[in-house]
Design an enzyme around this catalytic site. Structure first.
Site, PDB file in Angstrom:
ATOM      1  N   ARG A  59       0.835  -1.218   0.000  1.00  0.00           N
ATOM      2  CA  ARG A  59       0.000   0.000   0.000  1.00  0.00           C
ATOM      3  C   ARG A  59       0.862   1.258   0.000  1.00  0.00           C
ATOM      4  O   ARG A  59       0.457   2.289  -0.539  1.00  0.00           O
ATOM      5  CB  ARG A  59      -0.906   0.004   1.226  1.00  0.00           C
ATOM      6  CG  ARG A  59      -2.016  -0.993   1.082  1.00  0.00           C
ATOM      7  CD  ARG A  59      -2.979  -0.879   2.214  1.00  0.00           C
ATOM      8  NE  ARG A  59      -4.156  -1.676   1.925  1.00  0.00           N
ATOM      9  CZ  ARG A  59      -4.969  -2.160   2.843  1.00  0.00           C
ATOM     10  NH1 ARG A  59      -4.741  -1.920   4.114  1.00  0.00           N
ATOM     11  NH2 ARG A  59      -6.008  -2.865   2.507  1.00  0.00           N
ATOM     12  N   LYS A  77     -18.629 -17.390   0.371  1.00  0.00           N
ATOM     13  CA  LYS A  77     -20.069 -17.293   0.603  1.00  0.00           C
ATOM     14  C   LYS A  77     -20.848 -16.507  -0.440  1.00  0.00           C
ATOM     15  O   LYS A  77     -20.373 -15.498  -0.944  1.00  0.00           O
ATOM     16  CB  LYS A  77     -20.300 -16.618   1.958  1.00  0.00           C
ATOM     17  CG  LYS A  77     -19.813 -17.458   3.102  1.00  0.00           C
ATOM     18  CD  LYS A  77     -20.029 -16.745   4.400  1.00  0.00           C
ATOM     19  CE  LYS A  77     -19.785 -17.685   5.572  1.00  0.00           C
ATOM     20  NZ  LYS A  77     -19.917 -17.003   6.839  1.00  0.00           N
ATOM     21  N   GLY A  88      -9.507  -8.976  -1.902  1.00  0.00           N
ATOM     22  CA  GLY A  88      -8.379  -9.532  -1.158  1.00  0.00           C
ATOM     23  C   GLY A  88      -7.887 -10.896  -1.560  1.00  0.00           C
ATOM     24  O   GLY A  88      -6.719 -11.058  -1.930  1.00  0.00           O
ATOM     25  N   GLY A 129     -12.817  -3.395  -0.086  1.00  0.00           N
ATOM     26  CA  GLY A 129     -14.190  -2.910   0.089  1.00  0.00           C
ATOM     27  C   GLY A 129     -14.616  -1.882  -0.944  1.00  0.00           C
ATOM     28  O   GLY A 129     -15.738  -1.931  -1.460  1.00  0.00           O
TER      29      GLY A 129
HETATM   30  P1  AMP Z   1     -14.020 -14.476   0.083  1.00  0.00           P
HETATM   31  O1  AMP Z   1     -13.347 -13.693   1.154  1.00  0.00           O
HETATM   32  O2  AMP Z   1     -15.493 -14.578   0.213  1.00  0.00           O
HETATM   33  O3  AMP Z   1     -13.557 -14.083  -1.297  1.00  0.00           O
HETATM   34  O4  AMP Z   1     -13.550 -15.979   0.327  1.00  0.00           O
HETATM   35  C1  AMP Z   1     -12.259 -16.403   0.033  1.00  0.00           C
HETATM   36  C2  AMP Z   1     -12.036 -17.713   0.733  1.00  0.00           C
HETATM   37  O5  AMP Z   1     -12.922 -18.668   0.229  1.00  0.00           O
HETATM   38  C3  AMP Z   1     -10.665 -18.259   0.525  1.00  0.00           C
HETATM   39  O6  AMP Z   1      -9.961 -18.180   1.721  1.00  0.00           O
HETATM   40  C4  AMP Z   1     -10.908 -19.694   0.101  1.00  0.00           C
HETATM   41  O7  AMP Z   1     -10.117 -20.599   0.810  1.00  0.00           O
HETATM   42  C5  AMP Z   1     -12.356 -19.920   0.458  1.00  0.00           C
HETATM   43  N1  AMP Z   1     -12.960 -20.965  -0.340  1.00  0.00           N
HETATM   44  C6  AMP Z   1     -12.941 -21.104  -1.669  1.00  0.00           C
HETATM   45  N2  AMP Z   1     -13.559 -22.242  -2.039  1.00  0.00           N
HETATM   46  C7  AMP Z   1     -13.982 -22.849  -0.915  1.00  0.00           C
HETATM   47  C8  AMP Z   1     -14.667 -24.064  -0.638  1.00  0.00           C
HETATM   48  N3  AMP Z   1     -15.031 -24.889  -1.614  1.00  0.00           N
HETATM   49  N4  AMP Z   1     -14.909 -24.361   0.633  1.00  0.00           N
HETATM   50  C9  AMP Z   1     -14.532 -23.528   1.619  1.00  0.00           C
HETATM   51  N5  AMP Z   1     -13.891 -22.375   1.429  1.00  0.00           N
HETATM   52  C10 AMP Z   1     -13.616 -22.031   0.170  1.00  0.00           C
END
Ligand code: AMP
Length: 397
Positions: free
Chosen positions: A35, A198, A354, A377
């Site tokens: 950054r 999610k 991220g 964000g």
């Molecule tokens: P996000 O912050 O929502 O972009 O989530 C990123 C995280 O999702 C990463 O740390 C990945 O390890 C996790 N992730 C990706 N695929 C899966 C999965 N099939 N099951 C659990 N976690 C996951």
């Protein structure tokens, strides 16, 4: 509108809002200075033009008033190194003494103000505090895209004190230009790859993107909410049962809007969330109890690659598997490599949010992307279609 390219900084004290919210270890050493390095071109430009940068940022989350561990004193020597010139540190960010220090700066000299969040007025967007900050300089440059989605004193409110002397820094300018290449008049086909854990955290973006994209690839943990919504068995995979209707609605909207939606048909499943787990390839909708999908399967990977390689604009937000463990990184690496190939062939690619940035860096793919966004964000809010106060303030919107 003034820009950093055409503004005359000679003899000016230029207040530059940067995002120096870097991680420190327990010895107060900076563990990732990206950054800071990202803001250097803007600061140097002012110095080289014979102006004096007055650099201001937030740092950490101080609760009430000054806290030693969140002092800018931990950053000033590294900033001096990066600029190749000693930077002075102010004891505060407002007040008579600080104002005097700013006035005393000689052309080419830089001053780092103390943490903006030592004052409550910063996050509250307090106008009086913004006015006091504004008294430290003759122009204002916003180069903190990471906080552009906040209407804080230094990121937005301050703009009114510089009606004719406000502009973006290089970083924020290129962020905005790059995102606009995706969300406004993109070259088609436009493909978005949304991954991550999610659905719930990405719904608004997905809904907004459905109005813009030709292809939408949904991967990662989200997969299983969609599979379950269609009656599949997901075993122990991450699944948001409260969002089954949301998933069905996204599928319906995609159909109505003519968006091609791609979700895994096969997965790499594991009997434990660990690098030592036993694994097997399974149909995405036939995962038995005790097993969980942690990466895309080979058939899915081939499909994702084909879609990506045929795209002219690509947005990637979120890994399609648990890339932190090498065993489950194949899908994300394949997505990254396909994006690199498309980019080589003339596509524009933007990676942001991220975890996809971490993934691209971990597997050394950053150089093959057109643009990597440093803002989490703020990027996501921009993609959601919201106006960012820090951008609107500079544009006078
Ligand atoms: P996000 O912050 O929502 O972009 O989530 C990123 C995280 O999702 C990463 O740390 C990945 O390890 C996790 N992730 C990706 N695929 C899966 C999965 N099939 N099951 C659990 N976690 C996951």
């Amino acid at each position: 509108m003034q820009t950093i390219h055409n503004y005359d900084f000679k003899g000016k004290k230029a207040l530059i809002r940067v995002d120096f919210n870097v991680p420190l270890n327990e010895k107060f050493e900076i563990t990732d200075d990206s950054r800071m390095t990202a803001a250097i071109p803007t600061i140097k430009k002012v110095m080289e033009d014979g102006g004096s940068p007055v650099i201001m940022s937030h740092f950490g989350r101080p609760k009430s008033g000054p806290e030693d561990k969140f002092s800018m004193k931990h950053l000033v020597s590294h900033l001096s190194e990066l600029l190749g010139k000693e930077v002075k540190l102010a004891p505060d960010c407002v007040g008579e003494e600080v104002k005097q220090m700013c006035q005393d700066l000689q052309p080419g000299e830089a001053l780092l103000l103390e943490n903006l969040r030592f004052h409550k007025g910063e996050e509250k967007g307090d106008e009086e505090f913004a006015k006091q900050l504004a008294e430290n300089g003759g122009c204002w440059i916003n180069d903190a895209f990471g906080t552009a989605h906040r209407a804080h004193a230094s990121t937005a409110v301050i703009a009114k004190f510089f009606p004719n002397d406000k502009m973006f820094g290089y970083l924020i300018e290129s962020e905005v230009e790059s995102i606009d290449k995706v969300v406004k008049n993109p070259k088609r086909p436009l493909t978005a790859i949304m991954g991550g854990a999610k659905v719930s955290s990405k719904i608004t973006i997905i809904e907004n993107l459905l109005d813009k994209v030709d292809n939408l690839i949904l991967g990662g943990g989200m997969t299983y909410t969609f599979v379950k919504a269609n009656g599949g068995e997901v075993g122990n995979s991450i699944c948001e049962t409260d969002f089954l209707d949301t998933a069905r609605n996204i599928e319906k909207l995609a159909k109505e809007k003519g968006v091609n939606l791609y979700i895994a048909t096969d997965v790499l499943a594991a009997d434990d969330f660990s690098e030592d787990a036993n694994t097997k390839i399974l149909p995405a909708n036939e995962i038995p109890e005790g097993w969980q999908g942690l990466d895309a399967g080979p058939e899915t990977i081939e499909k994702f690659k084909e879609v990506i390689k045929n795209s002219a604009t690509i947005l990637w937000n979120g890994p399609v598997g648990v890339f932190e463990m090498d065993k489950f990184a194949k899908g994300s690496i394949a997505v990254g490599e396909a994006i690199m190939e498309a980019t080589k062939n003339g596509a524009f690619s933007l990676v942001g949010g991220g975890d996809s940035v971490a993934c691209v860096n971990k597997y050394d793919m950053a150089d093959g992307m057109s643009y990597i966004s440093t803002a989490g964000g703020a990027l996501l809010e921009y993609l959601e279609g919201r106006t960012l106060p820090g951008v609107a303030a500079v544009r006078g919107e």
